[in-house]
Design a protein around this motif. Structure first.
Motif, PDB file in Angstrom:
ATOM      1  N   PRO A 154       0.818  -1.215   0.000  1.00  0.00           N
ATOM      2  CA  PRO A 154       0.000   0.000   0.000  1.00  0.00           C
ATOM      3  C   PRO A 154       0.851   1.265   0.000  1.00  0.00           C
ATOM      4  O   PRO A 154       2.048   1.225   0.306  1.00  0.00           O
ATOM      5  N   PRO A 155       0.251   2.395  -0.356  1.00  0.00           N
ATOM      6  CA  PRO A 155       0.970   3.670  -0.264  1.00  0.00           C
ATOM      7  C   PRO A 155       1.500   3.881   1.155  1.00  0.00           C
ATOM      8  O   PRO A 155       0.862   3.503   2.137  1.00  0.00           O
ATOM      9  N   GLY A 156       2.664   4.468   1.254  1.00  0.00           N
ATOM     10  CA  GLY A 156       3.260   4.711   2.563  1.00  0.00           C
ATOM     11  C   GLY A 156       4.184   3.608   3.039  1.00  0.00           C
ATOM     12  O   GLY A 156       4.780   3.720   4.114  1.00  0.00           O
ATOM     13  N   THR A 157       4.321   2.540   2.252  1.00  0.00           N
ATOM     14  CA  THR A 157       5.240   1.452   2.616  1.00  0.00           C
ATOM     15  C   THR A 157       6.690   1.926   2.475  1.00  0.00           C
ATOM     16  O   THR A 157       7.071   2.478   1.459  1.00  0.00           O
ATOM     17  N   ASP A 158       7.487   1.689   3.527  1.00  0.00           N
ATOM     18  CA  ASP A 158       8.890   2.105   3.513  1.00  0.00           C
ATOM     19  C   ASP A 158       9.842   0.983   3.104  1.00  0.00           C
ATOM     20  O   ASP A 158      10.910   1.254   2.552  1.00  0.00           O
ATOM     21  N   TRP A 159       9.470  -0.258   3.415  1.00  0.00           N
ATOM     22  CA  TRP A 159      10.347  -1.369   3.066  1.00  0.00           C
ATOM     23  C   TRP A 159       9.532  -2.658   2.996  1.00  0.00           C
ATOM     24  O   TRP A 159       8.417  -2.739   3.502  1.00  0.00           O
ATOM     25  N   ILE A 160      10.133  -3.679   2.349  1.00  0.00           N
ATOM     26  CA  ILE A 160       9.446  -4.928   2.064  1.00  0.00           C
ATOM     27  C   ILE A 160      10.147  -6.089   2.760  1.00  0.00           C
ATOM     28  O   ILE A 160      11.381  -6.169   2.766  1.00  0.00           O
ATOM     29  N   TYR A 242       5.861  -3.809   4.680  1.00  0.00           N
ATOM     30  CA  TYR A 242       4.849  -4.649   4.034  1.00  0.00           C
ATOM     31  C   TYR A 242       5.479  -6.018   3.873  1.00  0.00           C
ATOM     32  O   TYR A 242       6.619  -6.127   3.385  1.00  0.00           O
ATOM     33  N   ALA A 243       4.782  -7.067   4.317  1.00  0.00           N
ATOM     34  CA  ALA A 243       5.339  -8.411   4.284  1.00  0.00           C
ATOM     35  C   ALA A 243       4.561  -9.306   3.327  1.00  0.00           C
ATOM     36  O   ALA A 243       3.328  -9.257   3.267  1.00  0.00           O
ATOM     37  N   TRP A 244       5.298 -10.121   2.606  1.00  0.00           N
ATOM     38  CA  TRP A 244       4.726 -11.148   1.721  1.00  0.00           C
ATOM     39  C   TRP A 244       5.372 -12.464   2.121  1.00  0.00           C
ATOM     40  O   TRP A 244       6.591 -12.625   2.040  1.00  0.00           O
ATOM     41  N   ILE A 245       4.545 -13.419   2.572  1.00  0.00           N
ATOM     42  CA  ILE A 245       5.034 -14.683   3.124  1.00  0.00           C
ATOM     43  C   ILE A 245       4.335 -15.819   2.395  1.00  0.00           C
ATOM     44  O   ILE A 245       3.105 -15.854   2.320  1.00  0.00           O
TER      45      ILE A 245
END
Length: 299
Positions: A154-160, A242-245
């Motif tokens: 989403p907007p405002g994400t600083d790191w993944i 923001y996390a993707w698992i």
């Protein structure tokens, strides 16, 4: 960092495809290239773009379908299990519309050369024996912005933050290739063998850690949690994550629980998907999802 909203529509279409070629990527991974006459109409959204792949039964030369319209799932479920196509979800690794081709990377799950013919699941066994001309059916997107893409910071994400095992490796590769220049990313990938490592081109500022299971066997291998252990021990960046698992369902749930419960991640900023579950096949998972959907409809 590029961000995208959820899609308004998600049209998918059936495509008849055939194997063009295959090649080994490592001890546990195999890439199969598919071709077809209408593949210019297939519109992959990149990243973790998933689609449905339908395999023939061993006595068939192509999948058997009685309905490829909107009611396909109900009709498919009603078919004789010995005759209906074996359905699996996979990631489109790369698409070449000008050639009418796309690639799919298969984790072989024990169906490597020299393994018993009953090793691995139906898709792994099929991929290990795939030959040019073998015919399949796929249900794939006809628009780029579709519901088969889950990676949507989403907007405002600083790191993944990204974690996965070899089953998630194609999606991770697609995500890294998609990230904008300078995006900060922390990535952990678990594989079965040292030779499964791949080059993962990206413009992102990505810190990629490979976790190899080589040397672990028996009960020790079954109970190890290298991804979870690595994330627990990691020093994570400041800012909004923001996390993707993805990967094995039990590990995915444990990593999500750690990030939300112990690291304070907003649960809405954690996308998690169990691609498989130890001790269960996809038919088991589909049956559970179908039963859950039916129960929800009755409430």
């Amino acid at each position: 960092m590029t961000t995208t909203a959820a899609p308004a529509t998600a049209p998918f279409r059936f495509f008849d495809v055939h194997v063009v070629r295959s090649r080994r990527l490592g001890p546990s991974m195999l890439r199969v290239t598919f071709g077809g006459e209408r593949l210019a109409e297939l519109a992959s959204g990149g990243r973790d773009q998933r689609f449905k792949l339908f395999l023939p039964q061993p006595h068939q030369d192509r999948p058997v379908f009685h309905d490829t319209g909107d009611g396909w799932y109900t009709t498919w479920r009603a078919q004789d299990p010995a005759e209906r196509a074996v359905m699996r979800s996979y990631t489109i690794r790369e698409q070449r519309p000008h050639l009418g081709e796309f690639d799919v990377d298969f984790a072989l799950h024990g169906a490597e050369p020299g393994a018993a013919v009953t090793s691995g699941g139906p898709a792994s066994r099929w991929a290990a024996q795939a030959r040019p001309g073998d015919r399949l059916t796929v249900l794939a997107p006809a628009v780029e912005d579709n519901g088969g893409v889950d990676f949507r910071p989403p907007p405002g994400t600083d790191w993944i933050l990204i974690t996965g095992d070899e089953t998630a490796l194609p999606a991770i590769a697609g995500i890294l290739a998609w990230l904008s220049p300078g995006t900060r990313a922390k990535v952990w990938i678990e594989t079965g063998h040292e030779g499964d490592r791949q080059q993962l081109p990206t413009f992102a500022d990505a810190d990629i850690t490979w976790l190899v299971r080589d040397g672990a066997d028996g009960a020790d291998a079954a109970h190890r949690t290298p991804v979870l252990d690595a994330v627990r021990a990691a020093e994570l960046p400041e800012g909004t994550p923001y996390a993707w698992i993805a990967g094995e369902a039990g590990t995915v749930k444990a990593v999500r629980r750690h990030l939300v419960g112990e690291r304070g991640f907003d649960r809405r900023a954690v996308k998690f998907t169990g691609y498989w579950r130890r001790g269960a096949c996809e038919e088991d998972l589909l049956a559970e999802l179908t039963a859950g959907a039916a129960a929800a409809a009755e409430d």
